[in-house]
Design a protein around this motif. Structure first.
Motif, PDB file in Angstrom:
ATOM      1  N   ARG A  66     -10.028  14.751  -6.522  1.00 15.77           N
ATOM      2  CA  ARG A  66     -10.059  13.302  -6.318  1.00 15.77           C
ATOM      3  C   ARG A  66      -9.381  12.905  -5.006  1.00 15.77           C
ATOM      4  NH1 ARG A  66     -10.631   8.994  -9.688  1.00 15.77           N
ATOM      5  NH2 ARG A  66     -10.879  10.446 -11.406  1.00 15.77           N
ATOM      6  N   PHE A  67      -8.228  13.469  -4.712  1.00 13.55           N
ATOM      7  CA  PHE A  67      -7.486  13.112  -3.501  1.00 13.55           C
ATOM      8  C   PHE A  67      -8.313  13.433  -2.255  1.00 13.55           C
ATOM      9  CE2 PHE A  67      -4.379  14.257  -0.145  1.00 13.55           C
ATOM     10  CZ  PHE A  67      -3.747  13.042  -0.015  1.00 13.55           C
ATOM     11  N   PHE A  69     -11.639  13.800  -2.114  1.00 17.08           N
ATOM     12  CA  PHE A  69     -12.851  12.984  -2.061  1.00 17.08           C
ATOM     13  C   PHE A  69     -12.558  11.571  -1.583  1.00 17.08           C
ATOM     14  CE2 PHE A  69     -15.929  10.045  -3.796  1.00 17.08           C
ATOM     15  CZ  PHE A  69     -17.122  10.638  -3.419  1.00 17.08           C
ATOM     16  N   GLN A  70     -11.467  10.978  -2.054  1.00 19.29           N
ATOM     17  CA  GLN A  70     -11.139   9.605  -1.674  1.00 19.29           C
ATOM     18  C   GLN A  70     -11.013   9.468  -0.160  1.00 19.29           C
ATOM     19  OE1 GLN A  70      -7.546   9.043  -3.958  1.00 19.29           O
ATOM     20  NE2 GLN A  70      -8.588   7.762  -5.468  1.00 19.29           N
ATOM     21  N   HIS A  71     -10.456  10.464   0.492  1.00 15.69           N
ATOM     22  CA  HIS A  71     -10.250  10.381   1.935  1.00 15.69           C
ATOM     23  C   HIS A  71     -11.440  10.900   2.736  1.00 15.69           C
ATOM     24  CE1 HIS A  71      -6.163  10.168   0.288  1.00 15.69           C
ATOM     25  NE2 HIS A  71      -5.896   9.433   1.337  1.00 15.69           N
ATOM     26  N   ALA A  72     -12.271  11.728   2.097  1.00 12.15           N
ATOM     27  CA  ALA A  72     -13.398  12.307   2.818  1.00 12.15           C
ATOM     28  C   ALA A  72     -14.645  11.432   2.767  1.00 12.15           C
ATOM     29  CB  ALA A  72     -13.726  13.689   2.252  1.00 12.15           C
ATOM     30  N   ALA A  73     -14.842  10.684   1.670  1.00 16.68           N
ATOM     31  CA  ALA A  73     -16.094   9.938   1.483  1.00 16.68           C
ATOM     32  C   ALA A  73     -16.394   8.973   2.628  1.00 16.68           C
ATOM     33  CB  ALA A  73     -16.078   9.205   0.140  1.00 16.68           C
ATOM     34  N   ALA A 206      -1.383  10.065   6.114  1.00 18.14           N
ATOM     35  CA  ALA A 206      -0.928   8.681   6.069  1.00 18.14           C
ATOM     36  C   ALA A 206      -0.723   8.198   4.640  1.00 18.14           C
ATOM     37  CB  ALA A 206      -1.924   7.777   6.786  1.00 18.14           C
ATOM     38  N   ASP A 207      -1.254   8.932   3.656  1.00 19.14           N
ATOM     39  CA  ASP A 207      -1.261   8.426   2.281  1.00 19.14           C
ATOM     40  C   ASP A 207      -0.360   9.186   1.320  1.00 19.14           C
ATOM     41  OD1 ASP A 207      -2.357   6.572   0.368  1.00 19.14           O
ATOM     42  OD2 ASP A 207      -3.466   8.247  -0.479  1.00 19.14           O
ATOM     43  N   ILE A 208       0.007  10.424   1.651  1.00 23.22           N
ATOM     44  CA  ILE A 208       0.599  11.279   0.626  1.00 23.22           C
ATOM     45  C   ILE A 208       2.128  11.213   0.568  1.00 23.22           C
ATOM     46  CG2 ILE A 208       0.887  13.399   1.978  1.00 23.22           C
ATOM     47  CD1 ILE A 208      -0.249  14.910  -0.475  1.00 23.22           C
ATOM     48  N   PHE A 209       2.792  10.776   1.642  1.00 23.96           N
ATOM     49  CA  PHE A 209       4.258  10.772   1.648  1.00 23.96           C
ATOM     50  C   PHE A 209       4.768   9.339   1.577  1.00 23.96           C
ATOM     51  CE2 PHE A 209       2.939  14.492   4.250  1.00 23.96           C
ATOM     52  CZ  PHE A 209       3.354  15.479   3.372  1.00 23.96           C
ATOM     53  N   PRO A 210       5.082   8.846   0.366  1.00 20.20           N
ATOM     54  CA  PRO A 210       5.387   7.413   0.210  1.00 20.20           C
ATOM     55  C   PRO A 210       6.677   6.958   0.875  1.00 20.20           C
ATOM     56  CG  PRO A 210       5.756   8.596  -1.846  1.00 20.20           C
ATOM     57  CD  PRO A 210       5.090   9.557  -0.918  1.00 20.20           C
ATOM     58  N   LYS A 211       7.677   7.836   1.010  1.00 15.94           N
ATOM     59  CA  LYS A 211       8.953   7.390   1.569  1.00 15.94           C
ATOM     60  C   LYS A 211       9.335   8.164   2.820  1.00 15.94           C
ATOM     61  CE  LYS A 211      10.788   6.061  -2.971  1.00 15.94           C
ATOM     62  NZ  LYS A 211      11.889   6.249  -3.948  1.00 15.94           N
ATOM     63  N   ALA A 212       8.385   8.875   3.378  1.00 16.64           N
ATOM     64  CA  ALA A 212       8.700   9.756   4.503  1.00 16.64           C
ATOM     65  C   ALA A 212       8.674   9.018   5.833  1.00 16.64           C
ATOM     66  CB  ALA A 212       7.715  10.925   4.534  1.00 16.64           C
ATOM     67  N   ALA A 428      -6.900  14.141 -14.649  1.00 20.20           N
ATOM     68  CA  ALA A 428      -6.251  12.876 -14.254  1.00 20.20           C
ATOM     69  C   ALA A 428      -4.869  13.166 -13.699  1.00 20.20           C
ATOM     70  CB  ALA A 428      -6.168  11.946 -15.462  1.00 20.20           C
ATOM     71  N   ARG A 429      -4.539  12.502 -12.588  1.00 18.88           N
ATOM     72  CA  ARG A 429      -3.251  12.748 -11.957  1.00 18.88           C
ATOM     73  C   ARG A 429      -2.107  12.216 -12.825  1.00 18.88           C
ATOM     74  NH1 ARG A 429      -3.411   8.539  -6.906  1.00 18.88           N
ATOM     75  NH2 ARG A 429      -5.232   9.779  -6.434  1.00 18.88           N
ATOM     76  N   LYS A 430      -0.946  12.832 -12.664  1.00 20.15           N
ATOM     77  CA  LYS A 430       0.224  12.387 -13.411  1.00 20.15           C
ATOM     78  C   LYS A 430       0.551  10.939 -13.038  1.00 20.15           C
ATOM     79  CE  LYS A 430       2.325  16.945 -13.989  1.00 20.15           C
ATOM     80  NZ  LYS A 430       3.517  17.789 -13.723  1.00 20.15           N
ATOM     81  N   LYS A 431       0.991  10.191 -14.020  1.00 22.44           N
ATOM     82  CA  LYS A 431       1.322   8.770 -13.890  1.00 22.44           C
ATOM     83  C   LYS A 431       0.086   7.897 -13.729  1.00 22.44           C
ATOM     84  CE  LYS A 431       5.908   9.625 -11.929  1.00 22.44           C
ATOM     85  NZ  LYS A 431       6.846   9.299 -10.832  1.00 22.44           N
TER      86      LYS A 431
END
Length: 682
Positions: A66-67, A69-73, A206-212, A428-431
């Motif tokens: 899913r991760f 595909f969301q960025h590749a589509a 740009a999307d994977i590190f929320p606090k970096a 399904a991803r955690k949370k």
């Protein structure tokens, strides 16, 4: 942009390497791949395996990826726009070589299906032998496998260019591929695939590190904010987390070695000093020195704690999330600050009376909670207008969330829109995920290509719009949601309602105000539009002109791809010119010049013939072919084209191939217009 500006893909333990110069896989690499293929027990005469793993296996693979595909589509869509009508297709695969998604010309998709090049099928070396997808994943290197280089005889009619996609932790997560007929091979295809894979990787960063803390750097300041910039990610305490391939190359260390470093050891100053350097209200790029003595220009971005908010530079106000204009998603030349200039209705009002009328109506309903439906051909800028509607609304400081209903597989669109709870389905991803509708809470939800929304989801969407509440998959409760809705389509929704393909009650819920964007060929502000696009493509205030000869040809061309096609063409020309001088005939792509030569009422001058690649002549129109019926004064050029298609289809008794051949267009051109043609001709 030349392929030389890109680095060779790096695996998690590979060291930096210079850009690859060749577009095809070398003989040694092919020989090694053939040896592996033999070791797998495959023979060259092995027939294609059409045994499908089943829909559930593909659904599970899509969920697991899913991760990716969301960025590749969206990148795949832009890549396909650049190769449309070249007898090709774009494919996304998993790290194991399973095809997850494909886009392509209708005629070539049929050919690809004959060798099982379809979603759900395995194209690893272990099953298909030497091929660009499987070999690129094995070698962790971008490459082209051409014609007879394929191991299986059945695949030798193909030419495939593939690039592995690396996740932000340096591991191969999938592959991007362009496959076409080997007779239509283009040298630049691999460069486009490399560029697109790099774009997907940067989007994931740009999307994977929320606090970096993200450091964007390059030895040349003009490349900051472009596709080729380097990115390194650090924790708030300065610990190294990750770097993209360009970052690894410029730092001079492989991913594994970088894990032992900190910001201080790589950039020679404490992390606290970085905050001070970029603490101003409008921090300009700063020059820092890497540990290896290389001087680089830097920008710094930090993500807020809210994982749904977009990245913002330190000390700057949060920008509303926005996509590039239609056809411009892949443009590596435009800084993010220029996107905000595009996102206003005032900027879009360039003097065309039809567009001015549309903008006047939109201003009248701004902030009145009236849904807007945008109609228009593909590439006319419907997504750009939607961003402008949001940008000029009272909701402009809140999220703008775009959902392309045509690009998300039917198996994923429900969870993408409505969200899901942890454990709602396999993979399904955690949370869980809050879904696009809740992401847009307080802002604007843009449903692009609403005509492609599956019928069974239309009822759920209608309920959400009526009750302003959404229930994620697997959740036992509903959540209040407040969104302004803008939708767009190139299809005739009323015809779809008549056929039972679209819910009438949903249509009347969505069409509070219906506006239609004119096609590019119908607009009176063509020259100003060209100048504005050129302005966005040139950096640092550079000026570029366009010769009177080229502009005259542009005005006489029919622009079937509208702004998306024009933008891509100008972007290529700007690269050829280098933002210095003027665009001349020699700066235009050969295939475009060939189309001009055969398609314009007055052929291009003979002195430009040297710029046109040799191509077989188009077949003559049959002498018995009727001329299109006359169109009333004031009629649209599109109506003339549709009339000609309809009459030619009737003449050839519905044979699309014969009609397309007689008209001198591709079959795909007719298929794209089938919803607008009379039902008796197909």
């Amino acid at each position: 942009m030349s392929a030389a500006m890109y680095t060779r893909p790096l695996g998690s333990g590979a060291g930096p390497a210079p850009p690859a110069a060749s577009t095809e896989a070398g003989p040694d690499l092919i020989a090694q791949s053939h040896q592996r293929s033999e070791a797998y027990g495959i023979t060259a005469n092995t027939e294609p395996d059409f045994s499908s793993p089943g829909r559930s296996v593909l659904t599970e693979a899509l969920d697991e990826n899913r991760f990716l595909f969301q960025h590749a589509a969206p990148v795949m869509e832009t890549l396909y726009d650049q190769i449309v009508n070249t007898h090709s297709m774009v494919l996304l695969t998993s790290a194991k070589g399973m095809v997850l998604h494909s886009l392509g010309d209708t005629d070539f998709l049929e050919k690809a299906s004959r060798v099982a090049l379809t979603p759900g099928m395995d194209w690893s070396e272990q099953t298909k032998g030497t091929n660009a997808i499987g070999t690129a994943l094995t070698e962790e290197e971008a490459l082209t496998v051409h014609g007879n280089q394929h191991y299986l005889n059945a695949n030798k009619f193909l030419t495939c260019s593939a690039a592995p996609i690396f996740d932000p932790y340096g591991q191969v997560i999938g592959a991007l591929d362009v496959t076409g007929d080997h007779r239509s091979f283009h040298q630049h295809t691999l460069a486009l695939v490399r560029m697109s894979a790099q774009m997907i990787e940067n989007h994931m960063f740009a999307d994977i590190f929320p606090k970096a803390i993200r450091i964007h750097f390059h030895t040349r300041s003009e490349f900051l904010g472009t596709l080729v910039e380097s990115i390194a990610v650090f924790s708030p305490e300065g610990r190294f987390i990750s770097a993209n391939r360009s970052g690894q190359f410029q730092i001079g260390l492989p991913f594994a070695a970088l894990k032992a470093h900190t910001f201080s050891s790589l950039f020679g100053l404490p992390i606290s000093a970085l905050f001070e350097l970029f603490s101003g209200a409008m921090p300009n790029p700063k020059q820092l020195c890497l540990h290896n003595g290389v001087s680089v220009w830097c920008r710094v971005k930090i993500k807020q704690a809210n994982p749904w908010s977009a990245a913002k530079p330190m000390g700057q106000a949060q920008e509303p999330a926005a996509e590039a204009p239609a056809g411009a998603t892949a443009a590596p030349f435009r800084h993010s600050v220029k996107k905000t200039q595009f996102s206003t209705l005032h900027y879009l009002d360039t003097g065309d009376p039809q567009v001015s009328n549309v903008i006047h109506k939109l201003r009248m309903v701004s902030g009145k909670d009236i849904p807007v439906m945008i109609l228009g051909e593909t590439g006319t800028g419907k997504d750009l207008l939607a961003q402008a509607i949001h940008g000029d609304s009272p909701r402009s400081a809140q999220p703008f969330v775009s959902v392309n209903c045509a690009s998300i597989p039917e198996t994923l669109i429900e969870s993408e829109l409505f969200g899901y709870e942890e454990g709602a389905f396999t993979g399904a991803r955690k949370k869980g995920s809050i879904g696009k509708i809740l992401q847009a809470h307080g802002g604007t939800l843009f449903l692009d290509e609403i005509g492609d929304m599956p019928k069974h989801l239309q009822a759920r969407l209608l309920r959400v719009l009526q009750e302003r509440r959404v229930s994620p998959l697997g959740a036992g409760k509903e959540v209040d949601v407040d969104v302004a809705v803008v939708c767009a389509t190139h299809k005739n929704i009323k015809d779809m309602i008549a056929r039972g393909d679209f819910r009438e009650d949903l249509y009347y819920r969505l069409n509070g105000l219906v506006v239609r964007l004119p096609a590019l060929r119908e607009r009176t502000d063509f020259e100003l539009v060209v100048k504005k696009i050129l302005h966005t493509l040139c950096e640092n205030g550079a000026q570029i002109g366009i010769s009177a000869q080229v502009m005259d040809l542009f005005k006489r061309y029919h622009w079937p791809g509208n702004f998306r096609q024009l933008h891509n063409l100008l972007r290529t020309a700007v690269v050829m010119v280098g933002c210095q001088g003027s665009i001349e005939m020699g700066h235009l792509p050969d295939d475009f010049l060939e189309e001009l030569e055969h398609g314009l009422p007055n052929p291009i001058p003979a002195r430009f013939a040297g710029h046109i690649a040799s191509a077989p002549p188009l077949p003559d129109m049959p002498s018995t072919a009727p001329m299109p019926e006359p169109i009333a004064e004031g009629g649209r050029l599109q109506d003339v084209a549709l009339s000609a298609m309809a009459q030619m289809l009737r003449l050839h008794k519905g044979n699309v191939s014969a009609a397309a051949k007689a008209l001198g267009v591709s079959r795909n051109t007719i298929y794209r217009k089938k919803d607008q043609l009379p039902p008796d001709v197909l």
